[in-house]
Design a protein around this motif. Structure first.
Motif, short mmCIF file in Angstrom:
data_model
loop_
_atom_site.label_atom_id
_atom_site.label_comp_id
_atom_site.label_asym_id
_atom_site.label_seq_id
_atom_site.Cartn_x
_atom_site.Cartn_y
_atom_site.Cartn_z
N UNK A 299 49.09 43.70 40.39
CA UNK A 299 48.25 43.45 39.21
C UNK A 299 47.01 42.67 39.66
N UNK A 300 45.83 43.22 39.41
CA UNK A 300 44.57 42.56 39.75
C UNK A 300 43.81 42.24 38.46
N UNK A 301 43.24 41.03 38.40
CA UNK A 301 42.55 40.56 37.20
C UNK A 301 41.15 40.09 37.58
N UNK A 302 40.16 40.47 36.78
CA UNK A 302 38.80 39.95 36.96
C UNK A 302 38.22 39.57 35.61
N UNK A 303 37.69 38.35 35.55
CA UNK A 303 36.99 37.88 34.36
C UNK A 303 35.68 37.24 34.83
N UNK A 304 34.56 37.84 34.48
CA UNK A 304 33.27 37.33 34.92
C UNK A 304 32.41 36.93 33.74
N UNK A 305 32.10 35.64 33.61
CA UNK A 305 31.31 35.13 32.49
C UNK A 305 29.92 34.73 32.96
N UNK A 306 28.89 35.17 32.21
CA UNK A 306 27.51 34.80 32.47
C UNK A 306 26.93 34.19 31.21
#
Length: 410
Positions: A299-306
Motif C-alpha cells: 500500500x502506497x500513500x501520497x498526500x501533497x499540500x500546496x
C-alpha cells in the motif's frame, strides 16, 4: 487512544543539550492522544504497525562495524558522518572549511525555529522525536563547502532517534546526502531542520533503505529565505511501515523549491509520503514529482499540500503524482491538494495510476526481448528520472544503479 501504558516512564531520564526539549516532548506525548484514523492525516494508516514501535528497545546503539565494511567508499572531498542515536558523530572528525558546529546560545535560538515556521512543531511524530532524542547534530554552513554524507543506521529491534539541524548562511552552497539504513526489525525516528539564507543553495538527497520488516518516521522541515534554492530527492524501499513528511516554507517569496520522490513497496509493506509547501511571499516556484511503485499486497500513500495565501502573488507551482501498480492486489492512494487565495498565480497538479503498458511491452517483445526483460526495462526507465537526481552519485554507489522492484531489478 493514549500512549502505551508505562512506555514514557521507562525512558532514560532527560539529560544533555536536549533535556528541555525531551521534557516538553514527553509532556506533549502524555497529553496528546495517539494518532487515530479519524484524523485525516492518519486516515489510511495501519496504526497497528505504529503501535508496534513501542515494543522496541530504546537503548544505546553502537554502529555495526561489519555493516560499515560493506558501505561504498566516500566520494572524493566528501565528509561522511555516521549517526546511530548514541555516539557522537563528530568524534575524531575534523570538519572541513566552511562547516562548523552550532552550539550554546546559537543552537538554543535555532532549535525548533524552522519547525515552528513550517507549522509542524506539534505534530505527533515530531513530538515523539522530541521526547526520545538524546543528541543533535547541528552544523553551520558558510560559503561553498565540501559535500556531506550522513549515514544513519539502526538494527537489532531498536528504535533509533536522530536529529539534525543545518543553518545554511547567505550565499552558501551545500550538497548533502542522507542514507537511512535499517535491518533486524529496527525503527528510525528522524527529524531534520534546514534554514536556507538568502541566495543559498542546498541539493539534498535522502536514500531510505529498509530490509522488509523495519519502520521509518522521518520529518523534514525546510525554511527558505529570498532567492534561495532547495532541491530534495528522496528514494525509499523496504519499509514494512514508513512515513516521510517534508514541509517547506518560502518565507519572503522569490525562492525556488524542487521535490522529486520515488517510493517502492512490495509484500505487505505500507509507505506514506505527506508533503506540505507554503508560499508566504511573491514569485516563488515549485517543481514537484512524486512517483510510486506498488507490488504484491503493498500500500502506497501520497498526500501533497500546496498553500498559496494572498501575499504569494505570481507563484508558479507544479505538482504531479505518478503511480505504478504491479499487482492487482496492490493499492495506491494519491491526494494532491491546492489551497489558493492569491489571484495572480500559475498552479497545476495531477495524479495518475497505471500499470505497465501492454503496447510498450508488446513493442519490446516483438524485438526479441523476453517478457520479464521488457518489464525490467520499462521499470528502469520509470525509476531513472528520480534515481539520477540523487546527489553524490548515490544511485550508483549505494544501489548499483538499480532497485529491487517486485522481484525484478530494473
Amino acid at each position: 487512544m493514549a500512549m502505551p501504558e508505562g512506555w514514557l516512564t521507562q525512558l532514560p531520564a532527560p539529560a544533555g543539550t536536549l533535556e528541555p526539549v525531551q521534557r516538553r516532548g514527553r509532556l506533549a506525548l502524555s497529553e496528546q492522544s495517539f494518532p487515530s484514523r479519524r484524523q485525516e492525516a492518519w486516515r489510511l494508516t495501519d496504526l497497528t504497525r505504529l503501535e508496534a514501535l513501542f515494543q522496541l528497545s530504546l537503548a544505546d546503539q553502537r554502529s555495526d562495524s561489519s555493516s560499515a565494511d560493506s558501505w561504498p567508499p566516500v566520494p572524493e572531498q566528501a565528509l561522511r558522518l555516521v549517526i546511530d542515536g548514541s555516539q557522537d558523530p563528530l568524534q575524531g572528525v575534523a570538519l572541513p572549511e566552511g562547516i562548523s558546529l552550532l552550539e550554546g546560545a546559537e543552537l538554543e535560538q535555532a532549535l525548533g525555529h524552522t519547525l515552528s515556521r513550517c507549522r509542524c512543531a506539534s505534530d505527533w511524530p515530531v513530538e515523539l522525536n522530541h521526547g526520545v532524542s538524546q543528541q543533535i547534530l547541528a552544523l553551520r554552513i558558510r560559503g561553498k563547502v565540501s559535500p556531506v554524507e550522513l549515514v544513519m543506521v539502526a538494527s537489532d529491534a531498536m528504535l533509533v532517534p536522530t536529529r539534525v539541524l543545518l543553518l545554511v548562511e547567505e550565499k552558501a552552497e551545500l550538497e548533502f546526502l542522507q542514507v537511512v539504513s535499517a535491518k533486524g526489525q529496527a525503527a528510525h525516528s528522524h527529524l531534520l531542520e534546514i534554514h536556507l539564507g538568502q541566495e543559498s543553495k542546498v541539493n539534498h538527497g535522502l536514500l531510505a533503505l529498509g530490509d522488509g520488516g523495519e519502520a521509518l518516521l522521518a520529518n523534514l522541515a525546510v525554511e527558505q529565505e529570498t532567492r534561495s534554492h532547495y532541491s530534495l530527492v528522496s528514494v525509499s524501499q523496504g519499509w514494512s511501515f514508513g512515513r516521510l513528511e517534508p514541509s517547506v516554507v518560502q518565507v519572503d517569496g522569490q525562492a525556488s523549491s524542487s521535490i522529486h520522490g520515488l517510493s517502492v513497496t512490495a509484500a505487505d509493506e505500507q509507505f506514506a509520503v505527506h508533503t506540505a509547501v507554503r508560499f508566504e511571499g511573491p514569485e516563488g516556484t515549485l517543481d514537484q514529482v512524486q512517483k510510486t511503485i506498488a507490488a504484491d499486497r503493498s500500500h502506497s500513500i501520497f498526500n501533497g499540500a500546496i498553500q498559496v495565501p494572498r501575499p504569494a502573488q505570481r507563484t508558479n507551482a507544479s505538482q504531479l503524482s505518478r503511480n505504478l501498480l504491479l499487482s492487482g492486489r496492490a493499492r495506491v492512494d494519491a491526494k494532491p491538494e491546492l489551497e489558493i487565495v492569491a489571484d495572480d498565480v500559475r498552479c497545476t497538479h495531477g495524479a495518475t495510476v497505471s500499470q505497465l503498458q501492454e503496447d510498450q511491452l508488446f513493442y519490446l517483445r516483438s524485438r526479441g526481448i523476453t517478457q520479464s526483460s521488457a518489464a525490467t526495462l520499462l521499470l528502469r526507465g520509470y525509476c531513472k528520472e528520480v534515481l539520477d537526481r540523487l546527489p553524490l552519485s548515490a544511485s550508483q554507489r549505494w544501489l548499483g544503479g538499480s532497485l529491487q522492484v517486485g522481484g525484478m531489478t530494473p
